[in-house]
Design an enzyme around this catalytic site. Sequence first.
Site, PDB file in Angstrom:
ATOM      1  N   GLY A 137      21.293  24.739  78.257  1.00 50.95           N
ATOM      2  CA  GLY A 137      22.228  24.120  77.351  1.00 50.95           C
ATOM      3  C   GLY A 137      23.476  23.718  78.090  1.00 50.95           C
ATOM      4  O   GLY A 137      23.745  24.231  79.174  1.00 50.95           O
ATOM      5  N   GLU A 149      22.477  21.574  69.114  1.00 49.66           N
ATOM      6  CA  GLU A 149      21.573  21.071  70.151  1.00 49.66           C
ATOM      7  C   GLU A 149      21.730  21.873  71.446  1.00 49.66           C
ATOM      8  O   GLU A 149      21.942  21.308  72.514  1.00 49.66           O
ATOM      9  CB  GLU A 149      21.812  19.580  70.403  1.00 49.66           C
ATOM     10  CG  GLU A 149      21.381  18.678  69.260  1.00 49.66           C
ATOM     11  CD  GLU A 149      19.871  18.678  69.053  1.00 49.66           C
ATOM     12  OE1 GLU A 149      19.136  18.837  70.043  1.00 49.66           O
ATOM     13  OE2 GLU A 149      19.455  18.551  67.884  1.00 49.66           O
ATOM     14  N   ASP A 150      21.656  23.175  71.326  1.00 47.79           N
ATOM     15  CA  ASP A 150      21.618  24.057  72.491  1.00 47.79           C
ATOM     16  C   ASP A 150      22.903  24.131  73.289  1.00 47.79           C
ATOM     17  O   ASP A 150      22.913  24.678  74.385  1.00 47.79           O
ATOM     18  CB  ASP A 150      20.498  23.668  73.462  1.00 47.79           C
ATOM     19  CG  ASP A 150      19.145  23.993  72.888  1.00 47.79           C
ATOM     20  OD1 ASP A 150      19.077  24.961  72.125  1.00 47.79           O
ATOM     21  OD2 ASP A 150      18.188  23.284  73.197  1.00 47.79           O
ATOM     22  N   ALA A 151      23.983  23.560  72.778  1.00 47.62           N
ATOM     23  CA  ALA A 151      25.231  23.679  73.526  1.00 47.62           C
ATOM     24  C   ALA A 151      25.729  25.120  73.445  1.00 47.62           C
ATOM     25  O   ALA A 151      25.421  25.832  72.488  1.00 47.62           O
ATOM     26  CB  ALA A 151      26.273  22.728  72.971  1.00 47.62           C
ATOM     27  N   ARG A 160      11.609  28.031  69.937  1.00 50.20           N
ATOM     28  CA  ARG A 160      11.303  28.338  71.350  1.00 50.20           C
ATOM     29  C   ARG A 160      10.535  29.643  71.486  1.00 50.20           C
ATOM     30  O   ARG A 160       9.809  29.846  72.458  1.00 50.20           O
ATOM     31  CB  ARG A 160      12.569  28.464  72.161  1.00 50.20           C
ATOM     32  CG  ARG A 160      13.327  27.214  72.602  1.00 50.20           C
ATOM     33  CD  ARG A 160      13.259  26.113  71.694  1.00 50.20           C
ATOM     34  NE  ARG A 160      14.113  24.964  71.792  1.00 50.20           N
ATOM     35  CZ  ARG A 160      15.381  24.859  72.037  1.00 50.20           C
ATOM     36  NH1 ARG A 160      16.065  25.880  72.394  1.00 50.20           N
ATOM     37  NH2 ARG A 160      15.997  23.725  71.967  1.00 50.20           N
TER      38      ARG A 160
END
Lengths: 1158, 372
Positions: free
Chosen positions: A931, A770-772, A964
């Site tokens: 993130g 999740e974009d971390a 994206r």
Amino acid sequence: MSSSRKEMPPPPQEGDGNDFHELYNEAKLSQPIKKIEEKWKLVPAFLRLRGLVKQHIDSFNHFLNVDIKQVIKANELITSEADPKFYMKFTYISIEKPKIEEDCESHQLYPNECRIRDLTYAATITVDLEYTKGDRIYIKKGVSIGRMPMMLGASNCWLNNMSNDMLARNKECPYDPRGYFIIKGVEKVLLIQEQMSKNRIIIEQDPKKNFCAQVTSSTYTTKSRTTIVHKNEKFYLKHNTLAEDIPIVVAFKAMGMQCDQEVAQIIGTEPMYLEGLALSLQECSQLNILTQSQALEYMGSKVKTVKAFGPSKSKTPSDEARDILRNVVLAHIPLSKHHMPYFQKCRYMGLMIRRVIEAVNDPTKLDDKDYYGNKRLELAGQLISLLFEDLFKRFQFDLQKQIDSALSRTGARRDNFDAITCIRQDTITSGLEMAIASGNWVLKRFKMERIGVTQPLSRLSYIAAIGMMTRINSQFEKTRKISGPRALQPSHWGILCPADTPEGESCGLVKNLALTTHVTTDCPEAPLHRICIDLGMEDAALLGGDELYSKEHVLIFLNGQPIGVHKQPQKFVRNFRFLRKRGRIQEFVSIYLNDQQNCIYIASDGGRLVRPLLVVEKGKLKLQQRDIEDLSLGLKDFNDFLKEGLIEYLDVNEENNALIALNEELLSREHTTHMEIDPFTILGCVAGLIPYPHHNQSPRNTYQCAMGKQAIGTCGYNQLNRVDTLLYLMVYPQKPLVKTRTIEINNFEKLPAGQNASVAIMSYSGYDIEDAVILNRSSLDRGFARALYVRRYQADIKRYSNGSADVIMPATLPKEKHRQGMFKKFHALDQSGVARVGEALNSGDIFINKYAPVQLADAANQTLSKPNHQPSDNFEYKPRPEAYKGANPAYVDRVIMTSTQEDPFLIKVITRQTRVPEIGDKFSSRHGQKGVVGLIVPQEDMPFSERNGWCPDLVMNPHGFPSRMTVGKMIELISGKAGVLTGACKYGTAFSGDPVEEMGKLLVKNGYSYDGKDVLMSGISGEILPCFVFSGPIYYQRLKHMVQDKMHSRARGPKSTLTRQPTEGRSRDGGLRLGEMERDCLIGYGAANLLLERLMISSDQFVVWVCGKCGFIGYEGMCSYCKSGEQVCSVKMPYACKLLLQELQSMNIRTQIKLADV
Amino acid sequence: MESKAKFVEDRKKRAVVKTHGIDNAATFEHPASFQATTGRPDKTSLKDFIDECDIEILSLNDEEIVFDLVGAEPPLANALRRILIAEIPTMAIEKVNMWQNTSIIPDENLAHRIGLVPIKADPREFEEHTALTQAEVEEGVDDTTRYTGDDCLKFKLHVRCTKKDPNAPMVINNTFDEERLYNNPNVYASHLTWEPLGNQRTKYPTPESEPKALYPDILIAKLRPGQEIEMELFCEKGTGKTHAKWSPVSTAYYRLVPDIRFKREIVGEDAKELKRLCPVGVFDIEDIGGIKKAVVGDARKCTTCRECIRPAKFADVVDLGKWKDRFEFHVETVGHYRPEELVVEALKKLKEKTVHWLEVIQQESASGAEEK
């Protein structure tokens, strides 16, 4: 440079013998036109002249130097009803430079002093007066009437034309955009306001789908909207002051037209118009209105009665109607002095009707309200001018009232009365100050009530500040779900940034200017009118309707008013533009030919958007390579090009007459008239930071525009001297490796916000979902993304009317000295009672040890009896300290003790924290890819390159890419990597950045794979990773959202007094709410006891004694209603419930509780 | 049988770089990995390992040592690398008493910067400083008073910037003439002065042996007239695990030694093209009897840029292999240790750790046996 100059072919010599052959050389003609190198250099040259925020400053300068004088001229005279001989005339107005008078001493006031001392950066407004005193006329010069908040960088600001050295001395940043105001120490920006054009006809459909023509008239004195509606095949005049719509022919008759033929002629005698008008003419005759007086009477009966006027000077209805026609309807059209005063208004109305009839027959002729040529921008100058005029009128009104009362007295006091003593300065001073401070623009005269016109300037980062200065606010309601005004229009091309708009409710309503947009200021009309006549225009005053609308010639409009006709429109336009190129007409005046309407529109009004374009003649640019070289050598500037006619300003409307080529390849010999300076200028200065934006999915650029403003960086060279409430600064900011022309132009390199992180795009651990992102601990140890968090606290030492005052004291009062345990919190204080600079503050530590007086009951008497007694003895002091709150310690950075104009003593304490990134802090690249930090990994666990031991600072998960589609980010990485290897910054400028193929070649040259993918070794297992990893530098921004400011937990804590339920919110150490949806879950699951525990036991459980007989609440063992305790039982219920029962009871609503055994 | 052995050998020893990734990258540690092919488990003996394992030094200078670690498996090589980065102690400034700082750098950032300055001192001569206990912290004990000559090096930094000509005007916007106009416009690492603690003066008697900053020209801060920095600095012994400033290596890494082969001969124009493709010059051309033939010149030059296997015609011919048991180590020291010493220290540390875990295991099995 010199060598490249030699290589240039000699410029073609005019008048050469070969000229003829040159022209007709087929081979030469078909050759591709040579590209002009470094054409973009015109953009910084333009911005040097017209700057990013220059429109604000220009507009305010126009107000200071031109507009304000007109305001005074329009309101120059004050007379007195008490004394007909008296008059006061304002002959001249000027504004000084900002100064302040304190302790009978005046000194120059600089912006930084204002910021520190919470002052207003304002200059005195002085007027020259001519007035009578007794029988004599006095002339007084330089009388102050108030203070005008000064825009930084305006012509009367100290910073105007100040050298960098002097700016540094005055603690100003040379790159500061300026163009804002400082009100009571707060920097305020007047946002640009978008509006429909004034004084122009707009044909549209009203909500009932009726066609109508609408004009908003605006003059110095009035603002009104006149509408002509086409309803049931008939035309009506609609106006705010009229209760009912007036048949148009009645209106014409009221304005002095005598017969139907006249009416028909002024609209046009072609069959189409006559047919359209027929029913309207019929309606009028049905109403039996034949004369002007009949028509006026009819109109008078429809006038809205305005109650507020009180005992009005009983005008007859027809007089009222005449007044309305004269002053309100189409107020911008002047009355002529001839026999028919309303002729011009009639003609204008006729024109409106014509346009409606055309639109009825062909709906494509409807105007587009969202078309940007129909919009005007209102800037600081215009807004302040409106406000100032209003305040000046109020000031004069107050003055007049005082003079009246003084002059109505008798005797010596009247004779010696000097009107100047009545001048009160605070009407204007506080009026302006209040409006700018609050952003509420309330002008009763124009029924204008706008809120949020000003906003505090965001100093989060330099980009945030510039972004704010180019922001445009539109007047539309945010809540309405309409797409029209929000959509991106073709007419926005080049003048508004297509990417920079907020998400959510104000999406598309708040816009930003593009890089080279300029907003015009008003330019006088009279000379233009004169020029038109000189160019062979026939004056409209001499023409009737038929002649005006004849197909033989075109109608010429000047700022929305028909002024004449011309037989050769093309020639007229060409000549007009020629004069403009020659500088005979101001460069921002626009002229365009509307073939559809057979009209020429000339516009010189303020608030239009113009942009510079390269002039193309015969398919060739007039600009030559040598001009650009002269420019870079500093031999010429933008103005020279303008004078030489190489460059022209076009406004949105005139662009419709132009064919603008995007680049040299698209130049065509016949039709092209202009060429873009550089396509990247369609973006604004915030979107310009994105490298390769043309490779990104468009919403990503929009996201980045919002995020770039939250990036921690540098906010100015004076950042360490600033006293903002909150400042985020980066310890080691870097300029981006992949830059754009915009970045160079708007000085982002000088004041950057971010760092070039070494990034590996790969999956690592599971903490990157999740974009971390994963950070390298050693990078953090070495200072990566370290930020300073600077916060200001302040306390004022008040004086009270009873003679007492707050005091600050070291450590503790003698009385409290015995409480040794409390001493720790005083450790930071020095002898004066304020924290020492450099001292660490932990939670609970006091940094301003303030005490406030509490008057004792008998002390009041003592002061009366002994007036000379030391006041401090009479008061008991209660501690009112300022204590530090926060989990992590902060250091005292600066302590400022000063005074404001209201408070004699003000203390500002500025604390500082250095924040190393931690898990949960937010990061973002320049492509809307944000993130949080998911894990911080020691360097030895990080993967490393087999090539040279390279090791990432940051690991990003590749799943961020497919959905994206931020290809720009990938190209940034490749270009950045190539840049690092070759030791040069690469360009990612929109539409023209360094091509990725070239970058790939550079990588290969340096022994890297062309695709940016490297072989890495695992830091954990030591094996070679079976996949190639896309890795290289990407510019990362640290965003202001940090866990330290957000994390919150609570076991037990404070409760609100009323309901005894836990408080809400982190700042109050509140509880976490088990909300309705969570409640639903527990019900659904059947966890009844858990529900009971969460909602009552752990919240506001309360034992209530309830009487089983009467059902009322009693008290322990007793019911006060039944006067017995027989059936009183204890019941547990939420305190809120008990409160509700009692509240109901107090409202005489009987609530009973019935008890039963379970 | 022979082909089987070759297959196993290849699987075990050689990773192959392909256009899509690296095949056969994994290590086969388990003795039974190839039992199905060979029919018997691998022999694993310490003796074999000792026989096979070797270090061949390729280059050595003051800054860097490059050597091949042969016959080892990734865990061993990686352990060595990790120890080099994180577990060899050095001396670095850890505590600071800041007496005066009127420079524009905030106190904590100045302290952070100065902590990263490498200090020239042999950490083997120092002990680790014992941290304060919780009770002592609460009591408010000043840790800097507990330092002794055995666990600490003390430095002082006192720099004050003044104008060279006292009558000169205060020039603000100058970045060019600072050295000419001011005394001490820059604070460098060379401004650190050593203050002996305990018997340190006798330990380091000569100026050469004196502890100091490794590199004198590290810029710590910039000053302008009237600004002053005065601070006391205390070095502690620590490891890179705690903070990167204690890491003794600039970088320590290894790579698998490339082994490039051709599956078939490349001759003529193709050979020339292949030679031209490689940006680092791995390939040479040998002229044998008029036939120009591509040969691998220096495989170690290869940077795995994969240019040579990018064209389809070479992708199957050029075999970019990497020896999985041959690690080319690069150890670049910051300067505290000589590079070769670093490797020895790392091996010592590795041994120490191994011995420790051996003891733990023995104890465990002993206690386990007792229980039974």
